[in-house]
Design a protein around this motif. Structure first.
Motif, PDB file in Angstrom:
ATOM      1  N   GLU A  60       0.819  -1.205   0.000  1.00  0.00           N
ATOM      2  CA  GLU A  60       0.000   0.000   0.000  1.00  0.00           C
ATOM      3  C   GLU A  60       0.859   1.264   0.000  1.00  0.00           C
ATOM      4  N   GLN A  61       1.924   1.268   0.815  1.00  0.00           N
ATOM      5  CA  GLN A  61       2.769   2.450   0.859  1.00  0.00           C
ATOM      6  C   GLN A  61       3.498   2.655  -0.462  1.00  0.00           C
ATOM      7  N   GLU A  62       3.972   1.558  -1.072  1.00  0.00           N
ATOM      8  CA  GLU A  62       4.611   1.663  -2.377  1.00  0.00           C
ATOM      9  C   GLU A  62       3.620   2.137  -3.438  1.00  0.00           C
ATOM     10  N   LEU A  63       2.368   1.683  -3.333  1.00  0.00           N
ATOM     11  CA  LEU A  63       1.342   2.132  -4.275  1.00  0.00           C
ATOM     12  C   LEU A  63       1.079   3.616  -4.127  1.00  0.00           C
ATOM     13  N   TYR A  64       0.991   4.085  -2.887  1.00  0.00           N
ATOM     14  CA  TYR A  64       0.734   5.510  -2.669  1.00  0.00           C
ATOM     15  C   TYR A  64       1.896   6.354  -3.199  1.00  0.00           C
ATOM     16  N   ASN A  65       3.117   5.933  -2.904  1.00  0.00           N
ATOM     17  CA  ASN A  65       4.285   6.689  -3.373  1.00  0.00           C
ATOM     18  C   ASN A  65       4.367   6.665  -4.899  1.00  0.00           C
ATOM     19  N   TRP A  66       4.011   5.533  -5.511  1.00  0.00           N
ATOM     20  CA  TRP A  66       4.069   5.432  -6.970  1.00  0.00           C
ATOM     21  C   TRP A  66       3.069   6.373  -7.635  1.00  0.00           C
ATOM     22  N   GLN A  67       1.829   6.370  -7.151  1.00  0.00           N
ATOM     23  CA  GLN A  67       0.821   7.195  -7.789  1.00  0.00           C
ATOM     24  C   GLN A  67       1.033   8.676  -7.492  1.00  0.00           C
ATOM     25  N   ALA A  68       1.698   9.001  -6.375  1.00  0.00           N
ATOM     26  CA  ALA A  68       1.960  10.403  -6.055  1.00  0.00           C
ATOM     27  C   ALA A  68       2.932  11.045  -7.045  1.00  0.00           C
ATOM     28  N   GLN A  69       3.711  10.236  -7.734  1.00  0.00           N
ATOM     29  CA  GLN A  69       4.662  10.751  -8.709  1.00  0.00           C
ATOM     30  C   GLN A  69       4.048  10.944 -10.097  1.00  0.00           C
ATOM     31  N   LYS A  70       2.797  10.511 -10.283  1.00  0.00           N
ATOM     32  CA  LYS A  70       2.133  10.647 -11.586  1.00  0.00           C
ATOM     33  C   LYS A  70       1.545  12.052 -11.698  1.00  0.00           C
ATOM     34  N   GLU A  71       2.402  13.029 -12.011  1.00  0.00           N
ATOM     35  CA  GLU A  71       1.967  14.419 -12.046  1.00  0.00           C
ATOM     36  C   GLU A  71       1.068  14.728 -13.240  1.00  0.00           C
ATOM     37  N   ASP A  72       0.992  13.843 -14.216  1.00  0.00           N
ATOM     38  CA  ASP A  72       0.124  14.080 -15.351  1.00  0.00           C
ATOM     39  C   ASP A  72      -1.342  13.782 -15.028  1.00  0.00           C
ATOM     40  N   ARG A  73      -1.582  13.153 -13.890  1.00  0.00           N
ATOM     41  CA  ARG A  73      -2.949  12.843 -13.499  1.00  0.00           C
ATOM     42  C   ARG A  73      -3.584  14.021 -12.756  1.00  0.00           C
ATOM     43  N   LYS A  74      -4.896  14.100 -12.828  1.00  0.00           N
ATOM     44  CA  LYS A  74      -5.627  15.136 -12.115  1.00  0.00           C
ATOM     45  C   LYS A  74      -5.573  14.863 -10.616  1.00  0.00           C
ATOM     46  N   LEU A  75      -5.272  15.897  -9.840  1.00  0.00           N
ATOM     47  CA  LEU A  75      -5.078  15.729  -8.397  1.00  0.00           C
ATOM     48  C   LEU A  75      -6.417  15.711  -7.673  1.00  0.00           C
ATOM     49  N   PHE A  76      -6.577  14.723  -6.789  1.00  0.00           N
ATOM     50  CA  PHE A  76      -7.752  14.637  -5.911  1.00  0.00           C
ATOM     51  C   PHE A  76      -7.264  14.708  -4.471  1.00  0.00           C
ATOM     52  N   ILE A  77      -7.742  15.713  -3.742  1.00  0.00           N
ATOM     53  CA  ILE A  77      -7.316  15.930  -2.358  1.00  0.00           C
ATOM     54  C   ILE A  77      -8.486  15.614  -1.428  1.00  0.00           C
ATOM     55  N   LEU A  78      -8.238  14.755  -0.460  1.00  0.00           N
ATOM     56  CA  LEU A  78      -9.233  14.434   0.564  1.00  0.00           C
ATOM     57  C   LEU A  78      -8.660  14.841   1.914  1.00  0.00           C
ATOM     58  N   PHE A 116      -3.690  12.308   0.318  1.00  0.00           N
ATOM     59  CA  PHE A 116      -4.387  12.082   1.589  1.00  0.00           C
ATOM     60  C   PHE A 116      -3.361  12.055   2.709  1.00  0.00           C
ATOM     61  N   VAL A 117      -3.410  13.070   3.557  1.00  0.00           N
ATOM     62  CA  VAL A 117      -2.503  13.186   4.695  1.00  0.00           C
ATOM     63  C   VAL A 117      -3.320  12.994   5.968  1.00  0.00           C
ATOM     64  N   SER A 118      -2.983  11.982   6.727  1.00  0.00           N
ATOM     65  CA  SER A 118      -3.717  11.707   7.962  1.00  0.00           C
ATOM     66  C   SER A 118      -3.295  12.687   9.049  1.00  0.00           C
ATOM     67  N   GLY A 119      -4.177  12.886  10.000  1.00  0.00           N
ATOM     68  CA  GLY A 119      -3.880  13.805  11.096  1.00  0.00           C
ATOM     69  C   GLY A 119      -4.534  13.368  12.385  1.00  0.00           C
ATOM     70  N   LEU A 172      -4.468   3.771   2.436  1.00  0.00           N
ATOM     71  CA  LEU A 172      -3.580   4.554   1.574  1.00  0.00           C
ATOM     72  C   LEU A 172      -3.468   5.967   2.121  1.00  0.00           C
ATOM     73  N   ALA A 173      -2.253   6.363   2.490  1.00  0.00           N
ATOM     74  CA  ALA A 173      -2.048   7.706   3.040  1.00  0.00           C
ATOM     75  C   ALA A 173      -0.565   8.030   3.041  1.00  0.00           C
ATOM     76  N   ASP A 174      -0.282   9.311   3.176  1.00  0.00           N
ATOM     77  CA  ASP A 174       1.096   9.774   3.302  1.00  0.00           C
ATOM     78  C   ASP A 174       1.469   9.746   4.785  1.00  0.00           C
ATOM     79  N   TRP A 175       1.838   8.566   5.262  1.00  0.00           N
ATOM     80  CA  TRP A 175       2.077   8.383   6.688  1.00  0.00           C
ATOM     81  C   TRP A 175       3.352   9.085   7.157  1.00  0.00           C
TER      82      TRP A 175
END
Length: 235
Positions: A60-78, A116-119, A172-175
């Motif tokens: 999951e962490q590798e998936l989050y880091n991988w997709q975070a580098q796809k700057e050509d995709r539209k950003l969705f912020i939760l 997605f940044v947890s808090g 999935l989050a930026d832990w």
């Protein structure tokens, strides 16, 4: 009926069909179910070990880091409405985090890049009360500063335990960049934004009486040592 048990044991040693005939489970051998090594029940220790093993094997962490580098995709912020750092997780945490994770994964599969940044909310009377209960400390012998120190230490430990559980759930989050409300940079940013709003006369400060009924002496004392002010929003 002792003879029946003895006869069944003798026949079971010599003939399996006869054994099935005398068995009290007449139909269990006729049901063809899939065989699996997955246990039907887990002991308490096995649950913890299973969670750690799943966390180690998951990506999951590798998936989050991988997709975070796809700057050509539209950003969705939760934005993560932070839970209280006042204890271990419960069903409310599960509902909250799993629903958010479903939303994030849906957006990810739809071609978005998720952020997605947890808090954690690390301020408040619930944390102070839990900290005093855990230490079995008489709050009347402590100053407000000493209570805040104990509450911060309790909140830090609660954040660590909750984050470990959320990771085991595969959220999935930026832990690595989670925010805590007692972080100095976070508090400074809050004050800066509040001052900008205050300059634009969006807020009016005044004194307001805070009335409570049916509360215990501990809560009355906690309200006594804190200063409250009313906040009015101009619309």
């Amino acid at each position: 009926m002792i003879w029946f048990t003895v006869l069944k044991q003798i026949l079971c040693r010599k003939s399996l069909p006869v054994c099935r005939k005398f068995s009290t489970k007449k139909y269990s051998h006729t049901v063809h179910l899939p065989k699996t090594s997955f246990p039907q029940r887990f002991k308490r220790k096995s649950k913890v070990a299973l969670g750690l093993e799943n966390q180690r094997q998951s990506s999951e962490q590798e998936l989050y880091n991988w997709q975070a580098q796809k700057e050509d995709r539209k950003l969705f912020i939760l934005h993560d409405g932070p839970p209280y750092a006042n204890g271990d997780i419960h069903i409310g945490h599960a509902v909250n985090k799993i629903l958010k994770d479903i939303t994030n994964r849906y957006k990810l599969l739809s071609g978005h890049r998720i952020h997605f940044v947890s808090g954690w909310d690390c301020h408040g009377l619930p944390i102070e009360q839990k900290a005093l209960q855990a230490g079995k400390t008489d709050f009347r012998q402590l100053s407000p500063s000493e209570i805040r120190v104990k509450a911060k230490a309790f909140a830090e430990d609660a954040v660590r335990r909750q984050m470990t559980a959320f990771k085991q759930w595969g959220i999935l989050a930026d832990w690595d960049n989670s925010y805590l409300t007692f972080d100095k940079n976070y508090e400074a940013a809050q004050l800066e934004i509040f001052y900008r709003l205050y300059e634009k006369v969006f807020f009016l400060l005044n004194v307001k009486a805070k009335l409570h009924t049916g509360i215990d002496f501990k809560m009355l004392f906690m309200f006594y040592i804190h200063t409250f002010r009313a906040l009015f929003i101009v619309i």
